[in-house]
Write a protein that holds these residues in place. Sequence first.
Motif, mmCIF file in Angstrom:
data_model
loop_
_atom_site.group_PDB
_atom_site.id
_atom_site.type_symbol
_atom_site.label_atom_id
_atom_site.label_comp_id
_atom_site.label_asym_id
_atom_site.label_seq_id
_atom_site.Cartn_x
_atom_site.Cartn_y
_atom_site.Cartn_z
ATOM 1 N N VAL A 137 2.618 2.996 0.208
ATOM 2 C CA VAL A 137 2.163 2.477 1.506
ATOM 3 C C VAL A 137 1.242 1.285 1.320
ATOM 4 N N SER A 138 0.305 1.385 0.388
ATOM 5 C CA SER A 138 -0.653 0.301 0.178
ATOM 6 C C SER A 138 0.020 -0.942 -0.384
ATOM 7 N N CYS A 139 0.953 -0.778 -1.310
ATOM 8 C CA CYS A 139 1.670 -1.937 -1.863
ATOM 9 C C CYS A 139 2.445 -2.662 -0.768
ATOM 10 N N ALA A 140 3.110 -1.897 0.090
ATOM 11 C CA ALA A 140 3.874 -2.503 1.182
ATOM 12 C C ALA A 140 2.961 -3.270 2.128
ATOM 13 N N GLN A 141 1.761 -2.746 2.367
ATOM 14 C CA GLN A 141 0.843 -3.398 3.291
ATOM 15 C C GLN A 141 0.286 -4.694 2.708
ATOM 16 N N VAL A 142 0.064 -4.728 1.403
ATOM 17 C CA VAL A 142 -0.404 -5.959 0.762
ATOM 18 C C VAL A 142 0.634 -7.058 0.922
#
Length: 418
Positions: A187-192
């Motif tokens: 989730v965090s990688c996608a948001q970056v």
Amino acid sequence: MNSPTPASGGCPVQHDGPGGPARLYGEHAAKDQQAIYDRLRKQHGTVAPVLLEGDVPAWLVLGYRENRRVLENPRQFTRDSRIWRDWKEGRVEDTSPLMQMVGWRPDCVSQEGEAHRRLRGAVTDSLRALADRGIKRHVTHFANKQIDAFADEGHADLVAQYAEYLPMLVLTRLFGLAEREGRQLAVSCAQVIKGGEDALAHNDRIMRILEVLADRKRAEPGADFTTGLLRHEAELDEDEILGHLRLVLITAHTTTSNLLARVLQSILTHPSHMAGLVSGQLTISAVVEEVMWNTPPLAVCPGRFATADLELGGRPVKAGDLLVLGLAAGNMDPEVRPDTSSGLHGNQAHLAFSGGSHECPGQGVGQAIIETAVDVLLHRVSGLHLTVAPDELTSTASTWEARLDRLPVAFSPQTAGA
């Protein structure tokens, strides 16, 4: 052809309008990306003025040959963003979400010359060691685990229940991370990559997890990518270790999950692909290759910075200007690909992996994950077919990518683990 109005150099400042730059973020990016690229190509040619998040001006390189020129000439177009004029002169803050993608970091992507060769060597050597230890075994394990969760249902969304998290689950094993951290990291990688106001917080979350990982691996080394970086003869310092863990984790997961979804889409929307794979007349790698031409996992690649005043595609690019590389647009350039419906088997000249000295070093790992994931799925699930018409499949785009929203399928139910 309309000329851009100069701002802090050759880049434009005016907003969307006839002949003006298109915004490549927000609701503008969420529209049909290829239509935006086609419009810009008609208005501006092979290099077009655009606005990135925060209305930051840049040049979007649309032409295939122009992309190659930028990628293969680091003396004219560097990855070192410390010469970026808009940042140096205070028009882009360090807290801008855009900095997560184009800002300078102590990793090989931000370096040139000997510094780049030293750092990239540590990454490629550590990735090569992983490949030699059998990535396919890890992919097979996690692919079967994902399929077990929906095998007896007879239906699934192959984006949300397979492609979206499978690459990260594999990466947790390759990095030496706990499997439970996989979904949060995905989730965090996608948001970056997506950007927006939450990008910085998600990047901080990733870095905290990686800091703990590096500390643990110093005390408890293993046969993993993290230990490989820590023990490499290049003697990376703390910031370089964390920078490369972040770089590989974010790029490997987001590009591989996106590409896996697109490969599955291609197989399920082209009956000849499915028939060819089942009969053995078509290989998964051939389908991957075709997808990398038509829908590369990164539509736009950040970024390069002009080292001097020059001309590119007839445009007056000034020293310190930011250029972003239109990989999807370049792959569809009518100058080199007048018939986009023609077969591309055996042609690996696409831009999907970037190019030049900064060509993606992890493409072999990503390819292994995708090919194994598709192979396991097709062998485990029989009667696999879409439950919607192909033209009902939608995508959501950001500046850098267009991700498939869902891929609903039905199949013959089976007992988990069968």
